[in-house]
Design a protein around this motif. Structure first.
Motif, PDB file in Angstrom:
ATOM      1  N   ILE A 275       0.851  -1.268   0.031  1.00 64.75           N
ATOM      2  CA  ILE A 275      -0.028   0.029   0.003  1.00 64.75           C
ATOM      3  C   ILE A 275       0.826   1.080  -0.018  1.00 64.75           C
ATOM      4  O   ILE A 275       1.770   1.373   0.764  1.00 64.75           O
ATOM      5  N   LEU A 277       1.402   4.621   0.808  1.00 63.69           N
ATOM      6  CA  LEU A 277       1.203   5.726   1.479  1.00 63.69           C
ATOM      7  C   LEU A 277       1.315   6.916   1.290  1.00 63.69           C
ATOM      8  O   LEU A 277       0.814   7.990   1.428  1.00 63.69           O
ATOM      9  N   LEU A 331      13.462   1.953  -3.801  1.00 63.68           N
ATOM     10  CA  LEU A 331      13.122   1.767  -2.343  1.00 63.68           C
ATOM     11  C   LEU A 331      12.215   0.680  -2.231  1.00 63.68           C
ATOM     12  O   LEU A 331      12.517  -0.745  -1.635  1.00 63.68           O
ATOM     13  N   LEU A 335      11.535  -4.203  -0.614  1.00 65.47           N
ATOM     14  CA  LEU A 335      10.499  -4.546   0.488  1.00 65.47           C
ATOM     15  C   LEU A 335       9.510  -5.497   0.135  1.00 65.47           C
ATOM     16  O   LEU A 335       8.423  -5.487   0.929  1.00 65.47           O
ATOM     17  N   PRO A 339       5.915  -6.252   3.376  1.00 72.26           N
ATOM     18  CA  PRO A 339       4.859  -5.461   3.091  1.00 72.26           C
ATOM     19  C   PRO A 339       4.619  -4.470   4.175  1.00 72.26           C
ATOM     20  O   PRO A 339       4.390  -3.276   3.787  1.00 72.26           O
ATOM     21  N   LEU A 340       4.637  -4.730   5.370  1.00 72.67           N
ATOM     22  CA  LEU A 340       4.503  -3.584   6.635  1.00 72.67           C
ATOM     23  C   LEU A 340       5.622  -2.945   6.606  1.00 72.67           C
ATOM     24  O   LEU A 340       5.388  -1.533   6.942  1.00 72.67           O
ATOM     25  N   MET A 341       7.020  -3.213   6.244  1.00 70.09           N
ATOM     26  CA  MET A 341       7.957  -2.242   6.167  1.00 70.09           C
ATOM     27  C   MET A 341       7.593  -1.075   5.250  1.00 70.09           C
ATOM     28  O   MET A 341       7.967   0.040   4.994  1.00 70.09           O
ATOM     29  N   LEU A 343       5.046  -0.059   4.076  1.00 68.84           N
ATOM     30  CA  LEU A 343       4.258   1.121   4.664  1.00 68.84           C
ATOM     31  C   LEU A 343       4.839   2.280   5.281  1.00 68.84           C
ATOM     32  O   LEU A 343       4.803   3.505   5.042  1.00 68.84           O
ATOM     33  N   LEU A 344       5.999   1.760   6.039  1.00 71.79           N
ATOM     34  CA  LEU A 344       6.709   2.787   6.737  1.00 71.79           C
ATOM     35  C   LEU A 344       7.589   3.694   5.756  1.00 71.79           C
ATOM     36  O   LEU A 344       7.754   4.815   5.786  1.00 71.79           O
ATOM     37  N   ALA A 345       8.127   2.731   4.803  1.00 72.21           N
ATOM     38  CA  ALA A 345       8.964   3.462   3.614  1.00 72.21           C
ATOM     39  C   ALA A 345       8.353   4.368   2.849  1.00 72.21           C
ATOM     40  O   ALA A 345       8.523   5.641   2.605  1.00 72.21           O
ATOM     41  N   TRP A 347       5.525   5.798   3.794  1.00 75.40           N
ATOM     42  CA  TRP A 347       5.237   7.129   4.709  1.00 75.40           C
ATOM     43  C   TRP A 347       6.186   7.895   4.591  1.00 75.40           C
ATOM     44  O   TRP A 347       6.091   9.187   4.628  1.00 75.40           O
ATOM     45  N   ALA A 348       7.541   7.380   4.824  1.00 73.62           N
ATOM     46  CA  ALA A 348       8.563   8.580   4.909  1.00 73.62           C
ATOM     47  C   ALA A 348       8.589   9.170   3.632  1.00 73.62           C
ATOM     48  O   ALA A 348       8.851  10.444   3.588  1.00 73.62           O
ATOM     49  N   LEU A 351       6.057  11.979   3.941  1.00 66.71           N
ATOM     50  CA  LEU A 351       6.506  13.016   4.683  1.00 66.71           C
ATOM     51  C   LEU A 351       7.490  13.863   3.823  1.00 66.71           C
ATOM     52  O   LEU A 351       7.465  15.216   3.999  1.00 66.71           O
TER      53      LEU A 351
ATOM     54  N   LEU B  68       0.710  -5.282  12.686  1.00 69.56           N
ATOM     55  CA  LEU B  68       1.085  -3.693  12.634  1.00 69.56           C
ATOM     56  C   LEU B  68      -0.098  -2.868  12.724  1.00 69.56           C
ATOM     57  O   LEU B  68      -0.970  -3.001  12.058  1.00 69.56           O
ATOM     58  N   VAL B 150      -1.216  -5.822   5.973  1.00 65.57           N
ATOM     59  CA  VAL B 150      -1.528  -4.511   5.243  1.00 65.57           C
ATOM     60  C   VAL B 150      -2.909  -3.926   5.369  1.00 65.57           C
ATOM     61  O   VAL B 150      -3.141  -2.795   6.088  1.00 65.57           O
ATOM     62  N   SER B 328      12.119  11.251   7.812  1.00 62.74           N
ATOM     63  CA  SER B 328      11.655  10.346   6.626  1.00 62.74           C
ATOM     64  C   SER B 328      13.203   9.668   6.373  1.00 62.74           C
ATOM     65  O   SER B 328      13.491   8.617   5.804  1.00 62.74           O
ATOM     66  N   ILE B 331      13.855   6.649   8.465  1.00 62.99           N
ATOM     67  CA  ILE B 331      13.061   5.320   8.440  1.00 62.99           C
ATOM     68  C   ILE B 331      13.625   4.817   6.951  1.00 62.99           C
ATOM     69  O   ILE B 331      13.589   3.731   7.302  1.00 62.99           O
ATOM     70  N   VAL B 335      14.898   1.154   7.101  1.00 63.21           N
ATOM     71  CA  VAL B 335      14.143   0.106   6.221  1.00 63.21           C
ATOM     72  C   VAL B 335      15.050  -0.575   5.388  1.00 63.21           C
ATOM     73  O   VAL B 335      15.143  -1.721   4.834  1.00 63.21           O
ATOM     74  N   LEU B 336      16.121   0.289   4.733  1.00 68.49           N
ATOM     75  CA  LEU B 336      16.927  -0.378   3.520  1.00 68.49           C
ATOM     76  C   LEU B 336      17.992  -1.185   4.014  1.00 68.49           C
ATOM     77  O   LEU B 336      18.458  -2.169   3.678  1.00 68.49           O
ATOM     78  N   ASP B 362      10.502 -11.369   7.377  1.00 76.76           N
ATOM     79  CA  ASP B 362      10.015 -10.235   8.068  1.00 76.76           C
ATOM     80  C   ASP B 362       8.957 -10.862   9.029  1.00 76.76           C
ATOM     81  O   ASP B 362       7.695 -10.359   9.085  1.00 76.76           O
ATOM     82  N   GLU B 365       5.112 -12.260   8.259  1.00 77.52           N
ATOM     83  CA  GLU B 365       4.008 -11.833   7.692  1.00 77.52           C
ATOM     84  C   GLU B 365       4.280 -11.707   5.951  1.00 77.52           C
ATOM     85  O   GLU B 365       3.865 -11.037   4.984  1.00 77.52           O
TER      86      GLU B 365
END
Lengths: 539, 368
Positions: A275, A277, A331, A335, A339-341, A343-345, A347-348, A351, B68, B150, B328, B331, B335-336, B362, B365
């Protein structure tokens, strides 16, 4: 046919003098006779005034042009009567032939009686309203008429409204026509006026009509009372229908925006389980790109400025698509298994983009030109106006839907998207470059978000935070519609858009959102995979 | 037995709990002396402790159960609003100050649902019951229909967003967009004194230590083993005949209650609550703290929350406009480059790194 004529005749009789005058002037105007009457005694002058007023209503344009200066000349005492007729002293022209000639002998200026003065002023204003060349003159004439609405002959204002070219003035004339007819001395005319007002229901008409319940005639005449009540009922019904239509129409345009915001999300989610964001910010960037195109055109090609919304379509699409592809390549490709990560990515990213735009452009709303094709609208019924800016969004969404559907269903690229959505491993086995499909699909989804931003720029305000207003509704569309189906997205967008707009006037926007969310949660109890889940093993 | 073993004195979590208690005791002991922390610093430590509790609550559900929530701000705000109601009603009883929002709305008295909030036990009980009800209901309908991953994340986000819109309304009797502020008295003592600030900070630290110890005990127990099993392969667990619904529901409600507790600690220290606490951004930020600290490690969650918020406290003075960019960037980095957050830095086995298999998957999930 005969009966109809007879009724017409009766109506004419009832309507009285002013209405008889035009029927009497089927034949050519007796110009010399008219001037003679103008120079005659008080009753002859009264007749002449009636003729002049009649000319304002009907009669041909040449006669009207002939009559325009006459009433004014009499009022201003600029008409000199002599043996050969009369001379307009201001221009020095003969009143009949309009050839220059001096006034002969002892010229006499006709004197207006107190009663005739009013009728001449009326005639002058009526003629000016119909035949004055400048809108300002016509507006002044309208002002004069407004002072005595009861005296205005029936039909004059309608004729004037029909031939009026200035839109604002035309609306004013129509308003006055209604008021005049409603306040006419003759009850039959008032009843007819009521019926006509009820034909175009609006809140203004309702206030006008409901004011009549305090009129003495309402209590005195049952016919009038029935007409008023009937008109009120019809207007109220019209307003109700108009409100329903307006709600549906607003819901449709909101649903169009939602659809365009969500379709990209749905495709990406179906394909990669991600998803995005940042979709809201891609919408925002689409709107900003549109604005930049507008500013660019203002400098480079001002003649094309009106078409910026059209010219920005490819720009908005490709800029946001490029951002999406860059996002995917840098990015999200890392990932897929998390998938949950993602979301954060994303969102970053959201932002970052929001704050970048805030720093570069500031937080204020952008000013957009409104080209002619998104200006105004067509009043339909009640207070419902079929506005072009919303129609633009709706049409835009329909075209986008058709193109997206064609792309996904009818092209090799779409076939690849569907194959990877259904079974990534198997698609990879038969040689589909899944990585490239992912990237291109992400670009497509992002580009569609950019188009959504373009489509909503004529309706909603454009600022760095705008993406947040749509994104959660867009998520709900994806959740409700199901993963990666176009049909589901369409139905869910329509449903959520309409429900939001339907509930809003009843309990407010917040309640609408709460109810929609609760409905979605309840719905997921029944169908956890959304409306149009792809048949298969449950993941 | 080793992996889920009981406390060992060398475990980092024991060190952390000890450190927190030590700081709390030092603050309490030094209060009133010349070595006492400044009011600002004491207040900041107290707020950080509340955020750390909040981070633990999310780590419990995300790190140990793989679910989450992007709506944990809802429970945080629930605690905050309910303690604010207690504070306002209590202040009103003692000093007679009428809350701003009542005057603003032109109301003469508190709405009926404020009855009883002047008693702290009642407010606490109300908070526990309401939080359990809301989280339980939402959790039940979501987990029952096996909404997860998600989907669950964005539905929780929508939930907190809707709650924010609701609280922004002025006619709800909860302060509307101005929120609630002007707390003057807590348990009969005036607020805002340095003694009160220190006391609140010490209490927050002790609660943090308690929550840490309790959660550690939970995740190290047999129940904790079931949580990890659910996270790593729920399908297998279900196939073996274990109903995960109850387990998920219990952990979810527990997590909500801890978040509520954090809100109750937070609001008296900042002296205000308004609907912005319910913005989806704050809820996402909680997830960021946990991600940066390292999911699935209680110590990581605490360190992540402390670190991110300390930087935020500092930057909101130094350069507020660059904070979003730094956040950001952080994050993306986590993440990476460091998928397990700061735990990836712990190369010298301060903490047990996660197994390579789980890293790739992960935390259970992964898509099949």
């Amino acid at each position: 046919m005969k009966l109809a004529r007879f009724v017409l005749f009766l109506v004419g009789l009832v309507a009285g003098g002013p209405l008889l005058a035009p029927t009497a002037r089927a034949q050519a105007l007796d110009r010399a006779g008219l001037i003679g009457n103008l120079c005659g005694n008080a009753s002859a002058m009264g007749e002449a005034a009636a003729v002049l007023t009649g000319l304002a209503m009907s009669g041909d344009a040449a006669d009207r042009a002939f009559a325009v200066p006459l009433a004014r000349a009499v009022i201003d005492r600029k008409l000199a009567c002599d043996e050969a007729g009369a001379v307009l002293t201001e221009s020095g022209l003969d009143a009949v032939t309009r050839a220059p000639r001096p006034a002969a002998g002892e010229a006499r200026t006709p004197v207006l009686s107190l009663k005739n003065r009013a009728t001449y002023e009326l005639a002058d204003a009526a003629l000016a309203l119909r035949a004055a060349p400048e809108p300002a003159q016509r507006a002044a004439a309208l002002k004069t008429l407004e002072r005595r609405p009861a005296l205005i002959p029936e039909g004059l204002l309608d004729a004037a409204a029909a031939s009026e070219t200035d839109a604002g003035l035309k609306a004013d004339i129509e308003t006055l026509a209604q008021t005049a007819a409603l306040n006419a001395a003759d009850p039959a005319a008032r009843i007819r006026a009521l019926a006509r007002i009820a034909d175009t229901p609006s809140r203004r008409a309702l206030t006008k009509v409901s004011a009549l319940t305090t009129d003495p005639a309402y209590a005195a005449s049952p016919d009038f009372r029935a007409a008023v009540d009937d008109a009120t009922l019809r207007i109220e019904r019209g307003i109700a229908i108009g409100d329903v239509l307006a709600t549906l129409y607003n819901g449709l345009s909101f649903a169009s925006i939602l659809f365009m915001a969500a379709i990209g999300l749905a495709i990406i989610f179906g394909l990669m389980g991600v998803i995005n964001l940042a979709q809201g910010e891609l919408i925002m960037i689409g709107a900003y790109v549109t604005w930049l195109v507008q500013q660019g055109l203002r400098v480079a090609a001002p003649s094309l400025l009106d078409w910026y919304l059209v010219l920005a379509i490819p720009v908005a699409f490709f800029v946001t698509a490029a951002i999406g592809i860059a996002l995917e390549a840098s990015l999200l490709r890392h990932l897929y298994k998390r998938p949950l990560m993602s979301l954060l990515a994303t969102w970053a990213v959201s932002l970052f983009l929001m704050n970048l735009v805030r720093v570069v452009f500031g937080t204020q709303n952008l000013q957009f030109e409104t080209p002619f094709y998104v200006t105004g609208g067509v009043p339909v019924i009640g207070d419902f106006i079929f506005t072009w800016n919303r129609m633009f969004a709706i049409a835009f969404a329909i075209v986008t839907l058709a193109l997206t559907w064609g792309l996904v269903r009818r092209t090799p690229f779409g076939l690849n998207i569907r194959a990877v959505t259904q079974n990534r491993d198997m698609a990879a086995c038969i040689g589909i470059p899944t990585r490239r499909v992912d990237m291109m699909a992400f670009g497509l989804g992002s580009g569609l978000a950019g188009l959504a931003g373009l489509a909503l720029s004529p309706i909603y305000s454009v600022n760095p935070q705008m993406g947040q207003n749509f994104i959660i509704d867009a998520f709900m569309v994806v959740v409700l519609g199901g993963v990666g189906t176009i049909a589901g997205t369409v139905v869910a967008a329509l449903g959520i858009g309409q429900i939001n707009v339907l509930i809003e006037p009843l309990w407010g926007a917040v309640a609408a959102k709460v109810i929609v969310l609760l409905m979605i949660i309840a719905f997921l109890q029944w169908r956890p995979e959304g409306l149009f889940a792809v048949k298969g093993r449950r993941k | 037995m080793n992996r889920f073993g009981l406390f060992s004195l060398t475990a980092p979590i024991v060190h952390l709990i000890g450190l927190i208690v030590l700081v709390a005791l030092a603050m309490a002991g030094l209060a009133g002396t010349e070595f006492a922390l400044s009011r600002y610093l004491a207040n900041a430590i107290g707020q950080l402790a509340a955020f750390a509790v909040l981070a633990i609550s999310l780590d419990l559900i995300w790190g140990y159960l793989g679910i989450l929530s992007l709506g944990h701000g809802l429970f945080f705000a629930l605690g905050g609003y309910l303690i604010a109601m207690y504070l306002l009603k209590h202040s009103f009883e003692i000093t007679g100050t009428v809350p701003d929002f009542l005057q603003f709305m032109g109301w003469k008295e508190f709405p009926f649902y404020w009855d009883g909030f002047e008693f702290f036990p009642y407010a606490l009980a109300a908070a526990v019951v309401i939080t359990t009800l809301i989280s339980g209901l939402f959790g039940y309908v979501s987990f029952r229909s096996r909404v997860g991953g998600v989907y669950f994340a964005i539905i929780t986000q929508a939930l907190v967003y809707v709650a924010m819109l609701l609280m922004f309304r002025n006619d709800t009797g909860f302060g509307g967009n101005n929120g609630m502020t002007g707390f003057t008295v807590l348990f009969g003592w005036p607020m805002g004194t340095s003694g009160m600030i220190t006391a609140l900070a010490v209490v927050s630290l002790l609660v943090l230590a308690g929550v840490l110890a309790g959660c550690n005990g939970l995740v190290k127990s047999r129940f904790g083993a079931l949580m990890l099993a659910t996270r790593d392969d729920e399908t297998r667990l279900r196939t073996m005949g274990y109903e995960t619904l109850r387990l998920k529901l219990i952990v979810w409600c527990l997590s909500a209650l801890i978040a509520m507790l954090a809100g109750m600690l937070y609001v008296p220290q900042v002296g205000i609550i308004n609907p912005r606490v319910l913005s989806p951004e704050l809820s996402l930020e909680i997830a960021v703290w946990v991600a940066i600290g390292g999911r699935g490690h209680l110590v990581g969650a605490v360190i992540g929350a402390l670190l991110v918020n300390a930087v935020k406290f500092w930057l909101s003075f130094a350069a507020p406009e660059i904070w979003p960019f730094i956040l950001s960037g952080l994050i993306v980095l986590v993440v990476l480059v460091f998928p397990n957050g700061l735990m990836d830095l712990a190369k010298f086995k301060l903490m047990r790194p996660m197994g390579p298999k789980r890293l790739a998957a992960d935390m259970g999930e992964a898509r099949p």
